[in-house]
Design an enzyme around this catalytic site. Structure first.
Site, PDB file in Angstrom:
ATOM      1  N   ASP A 108      33.132  24.815 149.300  1.00  0.00           N
ATOM      2  CA  ASP A 108      32.254  25.570 148.415  1.00  0.00           C
ATOM      3  C   ASP A 108      30.859  25.570 149.051  1.00  0.00           C
ATOM      4  OD1 ASP A 108      30.522  26.470 146.410  1.00  0.00           O
ATOM      5  OD2 ASP A 108      31.813  25.687 144.815  1.00  0.00           O
ATOM      6  N   ARG A 124      15.295  17.803 140.349  1.00  0.00           N
ATOM      7  CA  ARG A 124      15.806  18.459 141.554  1.00  0.00           C
ATOM      8  C   ARG A 124      14.825  19.542 141.987  1.00  0.00           C
ATOM      9  NH1 ARG A 124      21.306  22.042 141.634  1.00  0.00           N
ATOM     10  NH2 ARG A 124      19.990  23.351 140.311  1.00  0.00           N
ATOM     11  N   TYR A 150      23.673  34.313 144.134  1.00  0.00           N
ATOM     12  CA  TYR A 150      22.447  34.331 143.318  1.00  0.00           C
ATOM     13  C   TYR A 150      21.544  33.134 143.566  1.00  0.00           C
ATOM     14  CZ  TYR A 150      25.469  31.487 140.244  1.00  0.00           C
ATOM     15  OH  TYR A 150      26.321  30.538 139.752  1.00  0.00           O
ATOM     16  N   LYS A 151      21.975  32.205 144.434  1.00  0.00           N
ATOM     17  CA  LYS A 151      21.131  31.047 144.734  1.00  0.00           C
ATOM     18  C   LYS A 151      20.265  31.371 145.956  1.00  0.00           C
ATOM     19  CE  LYS A 151      24.267  27.960 142.350  1.00  0.00           C
ATOM     20  NZ  LYS A 151      25.457  27.109 142.410  1.00  0.00           N
ATOM     21  N   PHE A 203      30.233  19.871 141.606  1.00  0.00           N
ATOM     22  CA  PHE A 203      29.794  20.702 140.488  1.00  0.00           C
ATOM     23  C   PHE A 203      30.975  20.854 139.532  1.00  0.00           C
ATOM     24  CE2 PHE A 203      28.701  24.660 138.343  1.00  0.00           C
ATOM     25  CZ  PHE A 203      27.354  24.461 138.075  1.00  0.00           C
TER      26      PHE A 203
HETATM   27  C1  PLP Z   1      26.279  27.053 141.267  1.00  0.00           C
HETATM   28  C2  PLP Z   1      27.647  26.549 141.551  1.00  0.00           C
HETATM   29  C3  PLP Z   1      28.782  27.163 141.016  1.00  0.00           C
HETATM   30  C4  PLP Z   1      28.619  28.306 140.040  1.00  0.00           C
HETATM   31  O1  PLP Z   1      29.813  28.920 139.702  1.00  0.00           O
HETATM   32  P1  PLP Z   1      29.784  30.244 138.814  1.00  0.00           P
HETATM   33  O2  PLP Z   1      31.173  30.672 138.737  1.00  0.00           O
HETATM   34  O3  PLP Z   1      28.850  31.204 139.490  1.00  0.00           O
HETATM   35  O4  PLP Z   1      29.206  29.878 137.485  1.00  0.00           O
HETATM   36  C5  PLP Z   1      30.020  26.703 141.392  1.00  0.00           C
HETATM   37  N1  PLP Z   1      30.145  25.661 142.241  1.00  0.00           N
HETATM   38  C6  PLP Z   1      29.079  25.032 142.763  1.00  0.00           C
HETATM   39  C7  PLP Z   1      29.257  23.899 143.710  1.00  0.00           C
HETATM   40  C8  PLP Z   1      27.799  25.450 142.428  1.00  0.00           C
HETATM   41  O5  PLP Z   1      26.735  24.822 142.921  1.00  0.00           O
END
Ligand code: PLP
Length: 416
Positions: free
Chosen positions: A203, A377, A228-229, A131
């Site tokens: 992560d 997705r 939040y996921k 990401f």
């Molecule tokens: C959703 C996601 C994020 C989101 O980071 P924020 O700081 O909440 O915007 C970070 N890393 C990964 C791998 C994600 O899937």
């Protein structure tokens, strides 16, 4: 799985499903099949009352006394303790705080400092397909430090053994890839990382609440993740960070705000980090949003990650099977691993008109999302997605594709 050939077969699966009743703990609009809980989890019903309580009673009536009386000050750690078992962490190893990006910053910074005793360890390895914010945060720190750190991007997980060496400081991987749903073997990869004297930063954005995670059993070094996921904490809800007991004394990051101080209310002019996990905190938290994280975690307390994983694999297996059978004449290519050991809780398909098809599905109430390049997705959250939803989603996809009922000239929305 026995062959599923009808909607009635799916209804029968829902009737036998041990998690069925948990769907009642969530608000889901009529006519919507929500396959995007991997991006923003659905709202737990309890969150409305909790928000009202925080706003009217704790803030409105009790005012500043709520820092003690309502446990506001302890929330990052009390929620962290509630979350800990979902990721294989111990009590006092997790805090819910800040954003995933910011927690990555802290973990990368602390990890680089631990490794700085060995001057040749100058690289951070991660995946090109990670990401973007994870890569950007690593870039930000290394550029800002300007001490010769380099980011090494690998293109496949198989490259790691060839690329890792005695110059590697950190390996930062996302356990489940956000785009493909590829799942790393955390224990095996962490062992490899340690064989080279590097530290493993995981992560868990697409793992926490999606599948069982065993951070301590894998002997991982640091972890971060979103609430939040799959954890259903609410839009922009604070993230979490895990630092195992064995690293806490040496976990030093530059965001040394007063919430990480050993005695924050002594108001001393110098910073002394608190000995435990709260040294990962920085400053005052968004309490209204933070409090709602508990409502999502409460639902997990009614089941266990094994049951969730079992249903998640059944849902993704079924989706893949039905798409391949019922949409066989269309140019769809599965980019998610079929092997259960390598699959998170999503199924992603490539299609030449992926963006347009996703928009058409959303118009018809089937919510998935689009990710570059040309990927549709679909996330499967076992707490509230039913087998019959899988059936209906595939039938909608088939109809959209058969009728070419999508608009390839659509302007892209700002958020895809
Ligand atoms: C959703 C996601 C994020 C989101 O980071 P924020 O700081 O909440 O915007 C970070 N890393 C990964 C791998 C994600 O899937």
């Amino acid at each position: 799985m026995t062959q599923i050939t009808s909607r009635a077969d799916c209804q029968a699966l829902d009737q036998q499903d041990a998690l069925t009743s948990l769907r009642d703990d969530f608000i889901l609009p009529d006519g919507v099949i929500y396959l995007d809980g991997n991006s923003l989890g659905a709202r737990p019903k309890a969150s409305l009352q909790r928000a009202q309580e925080v706003i009217t009673q704790e803030w409105g009536t009790d005012l500043i006394t709520s820092w003690n009386k309502a446990g506001w000050f302890e929330l990052p750690s009390s929620l962290g303790n509630q979350l800990a078992p979902l990721v294989g962490a111990e009590v006092n190893e997790v805090v819910v705080t800040d954003s995933t990006s910011i927690n990555l910053f802290k973990a990368i910074a602390a990890g680089l400092q631990i490794q700085a005793k060995d001057a040749k360890r100058k690289t951070i390895i991660t995946e090109r397909s990670n990401f973007p914010t994870d890569i950007y945060m690593a870039e930000g720190i290394t550029k800002w430090l300007d001490r010769g750190y380099q980011i090494v991007l690998i293109d496949t997980p198989e490259e790691l053994p060839d690329v890792i060496n005695d110059q590697t400081a950190l390996v930062m991987l996302t356990h489940v890839n956000y785009r493909t749903g590829y799942l790393h073997d955390m224990a095996a990869v962490t062992t490899l990382i340690h064989q080279h004297g590097a530290l493993a930063l995981w992560d868990l954005a697409h793992s926490a609440g999606a599948l069982p995670v065993h951070l301590n059993a894998a002997n991982a070094d640091f972890a971060v993740g979103c609430t939040y996921k799959y954890l259903n904490g609410g839009p922009g809800a604070p993230a979490f960070i895990w630092v195992p007991q064995r690293h806490q004394a040496v976990f030093n990051h530059p965001l040394s705000g007063w919430w990480g101080h050993e005695s924050p209310f002594a108001m001393a002019p110098g910073f002394t980090p608190t000995p435990g996990i709260r040294r990962a905190l920085c400053g005052t938290q968004p309490i209204v949003s933070l409090a709602l994280v508990g409502c999502g975690l409460d639902v997990f307390g009614k089941t266990d990650m094994q049951a969730i994983r079992k249903k998640s694999l059944a849902l993704t297996d079924l989706f893949i099977q039905l798409v391949e059978q019922r949409c066989a004449s269309h140019p769809l290519e599965l980019v998610t691993p079929r092997d259960h050991h390598q699959r998170g809780s999503q199924a992603s398909f490539k299609h030449p008109h992926a963006y347009a098809v996703i928009q058409a599905l959303i118009t018809r109430g089937v919510i998935g999302d689009y990710r570059e390049p040309a990927i549709m997705r679909f996330g499967f959250t076992p707490l509230y997605v039913r087998y019959v939803d899988v059936w209906d989603a595939v039938e909608t996809l088939r109809d959209v594709l058969d009728k070419q009922d999508y608009d390839t000239n659509l302007q892209r929305n700002a958020v895809t």
